[in-house]
Scaffold this motif. Sequence first.
Motif, PDB file in Angstrom:
ATOM      1  N   LEU A 151       0.848  -1.195   0.000  1.00 39.17           N
ATOM      2  CA  LEU A 151       0.000   0.000   0.000  1.00 39.17           C
ATOM      3  C   LEU A 151       0.882   1.243   0.000  1.00 39.17           C
ATOM      4  CD1 LEU A 151      -3.120   0.565   2.221  1.00 39.17           C
ATOM      5  CD2 LEU A 151      -1.392   2.339   2.010  1.00 39.17           C
ATOM      6  N   GLY A 152       0.528   2.197  -0.839  1.00 42.86           N
ATOM      7  CA  GLY A 152       1.313   3.422  -0.957  1.00 42.86           C
ATOM      8  C   GLY A 152       2.325   3.395  -2.073  1.00 42.86           C
ATOM      9  N   SER A 153       2.457   2.244  -2.737  1.00 42.18           N
ATOM     10  CA  SER A 153       3.329   2.116  -3.929  1.00 42.18           C
ATOM     11  C   SER A 153       4.749   2.600  -3.680  1.00 42.18           C
ATOM     12  CB  SER A 153       2.707   2.882  -5.110  1.00 42.18           C
ATOM     13  OG  SER A 153       1.401   2.444  -5.365  1.00 42.18           O
ATOM     14  N   ASP A 154       5.240   2.378  -2.435  1.00 44.77           N
ATOM     15  CA  ASP A 154       6.597   2.813  -2.081  1.00 44.77           C
ATOM     16  C   ASP A 154       6.843   4.271  -2.453  1.00 44.77           C
ATOM     17  OD1 ASP A 154       7.524   0.450  -0.857  1.00 44.77           O
ATOM     18  OD2 ASP A 154       7.963  -0.456  -2.804  1.00 44.77           O
ATOM     19  N   GLY A 155       5.809   5.098  -2.183  1.00 41.59           N
ATOM     20  CA  GLY A 155       5.957   6.544  -2.356  1.00 41.59           C
ATOM     21  C   GLY A 155       5.565   7.101  -3.704  1.00 41.59           C
ATOM     22  N   LEU A 156       5.329   6.258  -4.700  1.00 45.00           N
ATOM     23  CA  LEU A 156       4.961   6.740  -6.033  1.00 45.00           C
ATOM     24  C   LEU A 156       3.520   7.257  -6.006  1.00 45.00           C
ATOM     25  CD1 LEU A 156       5.712   7.031  -9.041  1.00 45.00           C
ATOM     26  CD2 LEU A 156       4.885   4.690  -9.371  1.00 45.00           C
ATOM     27  N   ARG A 157       3.294   8.453  -6.528  1.00 48.53           N
ATOM     28  CA  ARG A 157       1.960   9.049  -6.560  1.00 48.53           C
ATOM     29  C   ARG A 157       1.634   9.486  -7.988  1.00 48.53           C
ATOM     30  NH1 ARG A 157       2.244   6.814  -2.581  1.00 48.53           N
ATOM     31  NH2 ARG A 157       2.427   7.610  -0.453  1.00 48.53           N
ATOM     32  N   ILE A 158       0.383   9.278  -8.381  1.00 49.68           N
ATOM     33  CA  ILE A 158      -0.038   9.629  -9.739  1.00 49.68           C
ATOM     34  C   ILE A 158      -1.344  10.415  -9.687  1.00 49.68           C
ATOM     35  CG2 ILE A 158      -0.795   8.712 -11.972  1.00 49.68           C
ATOM     36  CD1 ILE A 158       1.068   6.351 -11.554  1.00 49.68           C
ATOM     37  N   HIS A 160       0.127  13.390 -13.856  1.00 47.88           N
ATOM     38  CA  HIS A 160       1.426  13.708 -13.258  1.00 47.88           C
ATOM     39  C   HIS A 160       1.909  12.532 -12.425  1.00 47.88           C
ATOM     40  CE1 HIS A 160       1.480  18.073 -14.232  1.00 47.88           C
ATOM     41  NE2 HIS A 160       0.177  17.881 -14.284  1.00 47.88           N
ATOM     42  N   PHE A 161       3.177  12.136 -12.626  1.00 44.50           N
ATOM     43  CA  PHE A 161       3.839  11.111 -11.828  1.00 44.50           C
ATOM     44  C   PHE A 161       4.755  11.833 -10.829  1.00 44.50           C
ATOM     45  CE2 PHE A 161       2.289   8.843 -15.353  1.00 44.50           C
ATOM     46  CZ  PHE A 161       2.393   7.477 -15.153  1.00 44.50           C
ATOM     47  N   HIS A 162       4.663  11.484  -9.557  1.00 43.04           N
ATOM     48  CA  HIS A 162       5.472  12.132  -8.531  1.00 43.04           C
ATOM     49  C   HIS A 162       6.325  11.108  -7.781  1.00 43.04           C
ATOM     50  CE1 HIS A 162       3.639  16.194  -8.635  1.00 43.04           C
ATOM     51  NE2 HIS A 162       2.559  15.546  -9.017  1.00 43.04           N
ATOM     52  N   HIS A 163       7.566  11.500  -7.492  1.00 43.43           N
ATOM     53  CA  HIS A 163       8.483  10.748  -6.622  1.00 43.43           C
ATOM     54  C   HIS A 163       8.954   9.442  -7.263  1.00 43.43           C
ATOM     55  CE1 HIS A 163       6.997  13.724  -3.920  1.00 43.43           C
ATOM     56  NE2 HIS A 163       5.924  13.062  -3.528  1.00 43.43           N
ATOM     57  N   ILE A 164       9.146   9.414  -8.562  1.00 43.00           N
ATOM     58  CA  ILE A 164       9.675   8.214  -9.200  1.00 43.00           C
ATOM     59  C   ILE A 164      11.119   7.991  -8.742  1.00 43.00           C
ATOM     60  CG2 ILE A 164      10.382   7.172 -11.384  1.00 43.00           C
ATOM     61  CD1 ILE A 164       8.040   8.556 -12.718  1.00 43.00           C
ATOM     62  N   ASP A 165      11.378   6.792  -8.242  1.00 45.50           N
ATOM     63  CA  ASP A 165      12.725   6.382  -7.849  1.00 45.50           C
ATOM     64  C   ASP A 165      13.206   5.363  -8.876  1.00 45.50           C
ATOM     65  OD1 ASP A 165      14.958   5.042  -6.722  1.00 45.50           O
ATOM     66  OD2 ASP A 165      14.284   5.523  -4.689  1.00 45.50           O
ATOM     67  N   LEU A 166      14.183   5.749  -9.680  1.00 42.31           N
ATOM     68  CA  LEU A 166      14.637   4.899 -10.776  1.00 42.31           C
ATOM     69  C   LEU A 166      15.284   3.605 -10.292  1.00 42.31           C
ATOM     70  CD1 LEU A 166      16.146   7.655 -13.110  1.00 42.31           C
ATOM     71  CD2 LEU A 166      13.868   6.635 -13.194  1.00 42.31           C
ATOM     72  N   HIS A 176       4.838  -1.163  -9.651  1.00 45.52           N
ATOM     73  CA  HIS A 176       4.569   0.024  -8.825  1.00 45.52           C
ATOM     74  C   HIS A 176       3.666   0.999  -9.573  1.00 45.52           C
ATOM     75  CE1 HIS A 176       8.159  -1.345  -6.552  1.00 45.52           C
ATOM     76  NE2 HIS A 176       7.611  -0.680  -5.538  1.00 45.52           N
ATOM     77  N   ILE A 177       3.922   1.165 -10.871  1.00 45.32           N
ATOM     78  CA  ILE A 177       3.083   2.082 -11.659  1.00 45.32           C
ATOM     79  C   ILE A 177       1.661   1.558 -11.726  1.00 45.32           C
ATOM     80  CG2 ILE A 177       2.721   3.039 -13.968  1.00 45.32           C
ATOM     81  CD1 ILE A 177       5.761   3.155 -14.269  1.00 45.32           C
ATOM     82  N   PHE A 178       1.495   0.244 -11.929  1.00 46.72           N
ATOM     83  CA  PHE A 178       0.144  -0.322 -11.995  1.00 46.72           C
ATOM     84  C   PHE A 178      -0.614  -0.044 -10.694  1.00 46.72           C
ATOM     85  CE2 PHE A 178       1.939  -3.886 -14.913  1.00 46.72           C
ATOM     86  CZ  PHE A 178       2.007  -2.982 -15.968  1.00 46.72           C
ATOM     87  N   ARG A 179       0.074  -0.223  -9.552  1.00 48.02           N
ATOM     88  CA  ARG A 179      -0.611   0.015  -8.274  1.00 48.02           C
ATOM     89  C   ARG A 179      -0.850   1.508  -8.044  1.00 48.02           C
ATOM     90  NH1 ARG A 179      -1.183  -3.159  -2.919  1.00 48.02           N
ATOM     91  NH2 ARG A 179      -2.351  -1.590  -1.735  1.00 48.02           N
ATOM     92  N   ALA A 180       0.129   2.327  -8.361  1.00 47.40           N
ATOM     93  CA  ALA A 180      -0.005   3.766  -8.136  1.00 47.40           C
ATOM     94  C   ALA A 180      -1.121   4.362  -8.992  1.00 47.40           C
ATOM     95  CB  ALA A 180       1.320   4.468  -8.418  1.00 47.40           C
ATOM     96  N   VAL A 181      -1.316   3.823 -10.198  1.00 55.10           N
ATOM     97  CA  VAL A 181      -2.438   4.276 -11.031  1.00 55.10           C
ATOM     98  C   VAL A 181      -3.757   3.974 -10.325  1.00 55.10           C
ATOM     99  CG1 VAL A 181      -3.704   3.792 -13.151  1.00 55.10           C
ATOM    100  CG2 VAL A 181      -1.249   4.169 -13.256  1.00 55.10           C
ATOM    101  N   GLN A 182      -3.911   2.750  -9.815  1.00 55.00           N
ATOM    102  CA  GLN A 182      -5.152   2.406  -9.122  1.00 55.00           C
ATOM    103  C   GLN A 182      -5.345   3.248  -7.869  1.00 55.00           C
ATOM    104  OE1 GLN A 182      -6.277  -1.651  -8.611  1.00 55.00           O
ATOM    105  NE2 GLN A 182      -5.355  -2.354 -10.520  1.00 55.00           N
ATOM    106  N   GLN A 184      -3.913  11.858   1.827  1.00 60.57           N
ATOM    107  CA  GLN A 184      -3.617  13.248   2.200  1.00 60.57           C
ATOM    108  C   GLN A 184      -2.379  13.761   1.471  1.00 60.57           C
ATOM    109  OE1 GLN A 184      -5.550  15.270   3.733  1.00 60.57           O
ATOM    110  NE2 GLN A 184      -7.078  13.743   4.368  1.00 60.57           N
ATOM    111  N   GLU A 185      -1.366  12.905   1.290  1.00 64.58           N
ATOM    112  CA  GLU A 185      -0.201  13.317   0.507  1.00 64.58           C
ATOM    113  C   GLU A 185      -0.598  13.545  -0.949  1.00 64.58           C
ATOM    114  OE1 GLU A 185       4.197  11.777  -0.979  1.00 64.58           O
ATOM    115  OE2 GLU A 185       3.067  10.574   0.466  1.00 64.58           O
ATOM    116  N   TRP A 186      -1.403  12.624  -1.504  1.00 64.08           N
ATOM    117  CA  TRP A 186      -1.885  12.765  -2.886  1.00 64.08           C
ATOM    118  C   TRP A 186      -2.659  14.071  -3.044  1.00 64.08           C
ATOM    119  CZ3 TRP A 186      -6.613  13.502  -5.089  1.00 64.08           C
ATOM    120  CH2 TRP A 186      -6.756  13.207  -6.447  1.00 64.08           C
ATOM    121  N   LYS A 187      -3.537  14.370  -2.093  1.00 68.63           N
ATOM    122  CA  LYS A 187      -4.339  15.595  -2.162  1.00 68.63           C
ATOM    123  C   LYS A 187      -3.446  16.834  -2.131  1.00 68.63           C
ATOM    124  CE  LYS A 187      -8.027  18.086   0.278  1.00 68.63           C
ATOM    125  NZ  LYS A 187      -8.924  18.058   1.478  1.00 68.63           N
TER     126      LYS A 187
END
Length: 494
Positions: A336-343, A362-368, A375-381, A480-483
């Motif tokens: 849960l939280g996609s290891d910080g990735l937010r979309i 917008h994709f935020h906090h991508i860690d290469l 992670h992207i699949f979960r962060a999208v949901q 709340q972080e996403w908002k």
Amino acid sequence: MLLLGIDVGTSSIKVSVVDAQTQKTVASAQYPETESAITTLQPGWAEQSPDMWWQHVQQALKTCNQSGKYNPQDIAAIGIAYQMHGLVLVDKDQNLLRDSIIWCDSRAVEIGEQAFNAIGHDKCLSHLLNSPGNFTASKLAWVKQNEPEVYAKIDKIMLPGDYIAMKLSGEITTSVSALSEGVFFDFVNNTISKDIINHYGFSESFFPPIQPVFSNHGGVLPSVAQQLGLKAGIPIAYKAGDQPNNALSLNVLNPGEVAATAGTSGVIYGVSDELTYDPQSRVNTFAHVNYTEQQKSLGVLLCINGTGSLYRWTKNLFGAAVSYQQMNSEAAKIPLGSDGLRILPFGNGAERMLNNELIGVHFHHIDLNLHTQAHIFRAVQEGIASAFRYGVDIMRENGMNPTVIRAGKANLFLSNLFAQTFVNATGIPVELYNNDGSVGAALGAGIGAGIFASPQEAFRQMQPLQLIEPNNDAFEPVYQEWKGLLLKQLSISE
């Protein structure tokens, strides 16, 4: 006795044949198997060909007939559901004048805002229950301003479902529900809005005869019946926009009942018996399928343009070999939280709940070194679920506090992860049902043709498949972080 439902979606056409006695689906078909194209001539524009819809309707119905599971001659009534807010124009010979400007097209936002200011905010909201915004009326005004040679040939304006009904029957009708979704209807005076007509300079002759949603909208022409294997004269007994129809298909007809869908767009649709509106027009109010002058039944609609469309884009980005089922399975392995990735999932036109801002995805906090496609699949949901929560809070501001939401087990709700994330994000239990828009349209046809004595009879067999309840509050910090990221992006866009 059989009923045919046609669902004119943005991605495809689906048809279902339903047994009126059992309310069970006998057969269904979808066309095309890949998603229909949307023409984007300029950024923010979106068009589709109504002739393409008609060709796909014919192909889907022929495929369904070829299943051999029923005799097409036993079909007794037809219902049509359709993507809302699209503008279709025909001349006096019922010839198309241009492609349809569809629901997610943003070209008329400024025109609608000018009308909102000119007519007056209070007048628009109290009479139309919405700002003119980016709805059908404003799209028609864009054609008048920018394509005068097309505008001069207009005989009738229609919504997408009206066009399919016209191709089947040769007749053109509308309803209060349809007029309200185009923001052409004055709820106080119970007429086509004089304010909209006079401000934009439209002719009232553009509007077809107004009939109840549940009524005869024309009979199938002999030539069409022969081509499609149907009986001539079968009534088209129901027409409704996809979201009112989705609510009908879930038996959401009474005040306080709420439906949701997460297809190409995401929608929360609640029923009210009050002429209610959001002062900022972030959520919209339209006449529900069972609206009458005596019994005002209204649908309060929250729309997020980029839900399933974002998931489709993500799938295409990683190649056709990745199925939605695989995406869901991979997403479920990520915490849960996609290891910080937010979309932020807002890349499919101007978002009404964001005051018609077009902010993009917008994709935020991508860690290469950390984030994978899973992670992207979960962060999208999670981003889509967060957008729903943001919208539900707007609905709560406007006095709608659902205690349960009904949804079809389809599209994103096929993902157990998404369904649970949606419930945890909003804090509202969800009942899932085995239904879809084409089945709802078929049952609507049974109501309109008098085959069912009441809507309650049409849904007497309906039972929930599953009840999903909130199981933790750990998603709240993620939301709340996403908002915060969304509010920051909105301030940049101002």
